[in-house]
Design a protein around this motif. Structure first.
Motif, PDB file in Angstrom:
ATOM      1  N   GLY A  42       0.778  -1.226   0.000  1.00 10.56           N
ATOM      2  CA  GLY A  42       0.000   0.000   0.000  1.00 10.56           C
ATOM      3  C   GLY A  42       0.814   1.283   0.000  1.00 10.56           C
ATOM      4  O   GLY A  42       0.245   2.373   0.106  1.00 10.56           O
ATOM      5  N   LYS A  43       2.120   1.164  -0.103  1.00  9.06           N
ATOM      6  CA  LYS A  43       2.991   2.343  -0.083  1.00  9.06           C
ATOM      7  C   LYS A  43       3.745   2.475  -1.401  1.00  9.06           C
ATOM      8  O   LYS A  43       3.846   1.526  -2.165  1.00  9.06           O
ATOM      9  CB  LYS A  43       4.004   2.235   1.071  1.00  9.06           C
ATOM     10  CG  LYS A  43       3.386   2.066   2.436  1.00  9.06           C
ATOM     11  CD  LYS A  43       2.681   3.323   2.897  1.00  9.06           C
ATOM     12  CE  LYS A  43       2.201   3.169   4.330  1.00  9.06           C
ATOM     13  NZ  LYS A  43       1.483   4.398   4.794  1.00  9.06           N
ATOM     14  N   GLU A  44       4.285   3.657  -1.628  1.00  9.73           N
ATOM     15  CA  GLU A  44       5.108   3.863  -2.810  1.00  9.73           C
ATOM     16  C   GLU A  44       6.509   3.276  -2.583  1.00  9.73           C
ATOM     17  O   GLU A  44       6.948   3.126  -1.448  1.00  9.73           O
ATOM     18  CB  GLU A  44       5.210   5.351  -3.124  1.00  9.73           C
ATOM     19  CG  GLU A  44       3.909   5.980  -3.576  1.00  9.73           C
ATOM     20  CD  GLU A  44       4.102   7.414  -4.047  1.00  9.73           C
ATOM     21  OE1 GLU A  44       3.109   8.008  -4.497  1.00  9.73           O
ATOM     22  OE2 GLU A  44       5.234   7.919  -3.964  1.00  9.73           O
ATOM     23  N   ARG A  45       7.180   2.997  -3.675  1.00 17.21           N
ATOM     24  CA  ARG A  45       8.552   2.513  -3.559  1.00 17.21           C
ATOM     25  C   ARG A  45       9.443   3.603  -2.984  1.00 17.21           C
ATOM     26  O   ARG A  45       9.269   4.778  -3.293  1.00 17.21           O
ATOM     27  CB  ARG A  45       9.084   2.105  -4.939  1.00 17.21           C
ATOM     28  CG  ARG A  45       8.402   0.883  -5.489  1.00 17.21           C
ATOM     29  CD  ARG A  45       8.915   0.552  -6.878  1.00 17.21           C
ATOM     30  NE  ARG A  45       8.092  -0.481  -7.501  1.00 17.21           N
ATOM     31  CZ  ARG A  45       8.228  -0.911  -8.745  1.00 17.21           C
ATOM     32  NH1 ARG A  45       9.183  -0.391  -9.500  1.00 17.21           N
ATOM     33  NH2 ARG A  45       7.455  -1.848  -9.209  1.00 17.21           N
ATOM     34  N   GLU A  46      10.401   3.180  -2.166  1.00 15.03           N
ATOM     35  CA  GLU A  46      11.349   4.129  -1.582  1.00 15.03           C
ATOM     36  C   GLU A  46      12.759   3.650  -1.852  1.00 15.03           C
ATOM     37  O   GLU A  46      13.035   2.448  -1.897  1.00 15.03           O
ATOM     38  CB  GLU A  46      11.116   4.270  -0.075  1.00 15.03           C
ATOM     39  CG  GLU A  46      11.261   2.990   0.721  1.00 15.03           C
ATOM     40  CD  GLU A  46      10.985   3.190   2.201  1.00 15.03           C
ATOM     41  OE1 GLU A  46      10.039   3.914   2.537  1.00 15.03           O
ATOM     42  OE2 GLU A  46      11.740   2.609   3.012  1.00 15.03           O
ATOM     43  N   GLY A  47      13.644   4.594  -2.028  1.00 19.00           N
ATOM     44  CA  GLY A  47      15.030   4.258  -2.316  1.00 19.00           C
ATOM     45  C   GLY A  47      15.740   3.700  -1.110  1.00 19.00           C
ATOM     46  O   GLY A  47      15.551   4.188   0.013  1.00 19.00           O
ATOM     47  N   VAL A  48      16.545   2.697  -1.310  1.00 15.59           N
ATOM     48  CA  VAL A  48      17.319   2.075  -0.249  1.00 15.59           C
ATOM     49  C   VAL A  48      18.801   2.393  -0.416  1.00 15.59           C
ATOM     50  O   VAL A  48      19.459   2.834   0.519  1.00 15.59           O
ATOM     51  CB  VAL A  48      17.106   0.541  -0.255  1.00 15.59           C
ATOM     52  CG1 VAL A  48      18.021  -0.127   0.767  1.00 15.59           C
ATOM     53  CG2 VAL A  48      15.646   0.218   0.031  1.00 15.59           C
ATOM     54  N   ALA A  49      19.319   2.152  -1.605  1.00 13.16           N
ATOM     55  CA  ALA A  49      20.742   2.380  -1.863  1.00 13.16           C
ATOM     56  C   ALA A  49      20.940   2.504  -3.366  1.00 13.16           C
ATOM     57  O   ALA A  49      20.141   1.979  -4.150  1.00 13.16           O
ATOM     58  CB  ALA A  49      21.597   1.243  -1.311  1.00 13.16           C
ATOM     59  N   ALA A  50      22.006   3.189  -3.754  1.00  8.91           N
ATOM     60  CA  ALA A  50      22.328   3.337  -5.169  1.00  8.91           C
ATOM     61  C   ALA A  50      23.828   3.457  -5.333  1.00  8.91           C
ATOM     62  O   ALA A  50      24.543   3.853  -4.403  1.00  8.91           O
ATOM     63  CB  ALA A  50      21.629   4.564  -5.757  1.00  8.91           C
ATOM     64  N   ILE A  51      24.294   3.115  -6.539  1.00 10.87           N
ATOM     65  CA  ILE A  51      25.714   3.202  -6.836  1.00 10.87           C
ATOM     66  C   ILE A  51      25.883   3.745  -8.245  1.00 10.87           C
ATOM     67  O   ILE A  51      25.179   3.330  -9.174  1.00 10.87           O
ATOM     68  CB  ILE A  51      26.407   1.828  -6.661  1.00 10.87           C
ATOM     69  CG1 ILE A  51      27.911   1.937  -6.887  1.00 10.87           C
ATOM     70  CG2 ILE A  51      25.797   0.777  -7.589  1.00 10.87           C
ATOM     71  CD1 ILE A  51      28.679   0.693  -6.414  1.00 10.87           C
TER      72      ILE A  51
END
Length: 119
Positions: A42-51
């Motif tokens: 029920g929630k939007e995607r959220e960023g966790v980590a990026a490279i």
């Protein structure tokens, strides 16, 4: 076009570890920034980590700093997310995504997701 296929999800007890993998294929030039996101029901995607491919700069959400590590094996065209000290609130569907621009802001390609359950 870029194809992303995640694997490595599963169930683990609190305090445990999992390593997610994302195999990248297709137009690798379209993966100047590649990252992990998660989505709660029920929630939007959220960023966790990026490279960032050029230079290897990494970014982490505050909620995972010190516990998760993102890495990329360019020879294998694979992205990883090592998740340690897992908490119940880490339970979500995890997606990898690629951003052509390299700015890690707008992602153009997405994988199908893999479920992580911590309980």
């Amino acid at each position: 076009h870029v194809q992303l296929v995640e694997s490595g999800g599963g169930s683990v007890q609190p305090g445990g570890s999992l390593r997610l993998s994302c195999e990248v294929s297709g137009n690798i030039d379209g993966t100047n920034c590649i990252g992990w996101f998660r989505q709660y029901p029920g929630k939007e995607r959220e960023g966790v980590a990026a490279i960032v491919t050029l230079g290897g700069t990494t970014y982490y959400d505050d909620s995972v700093k010190g516990r998760f590590t993102i890495s990329r094996d360019n020879a294998k065209n694979t992205l990883y997310l090592q998740m340690n000290s897992l908490k119940p609130e880490d339970t979500a569907v995890y997606y990898c995504a690629a951003d052509r621009s390299g700015y890690c802001v707008s992602y153009d390609y997405w994988g199908q997701g893999t479920q992580v359950t911590v309980s």
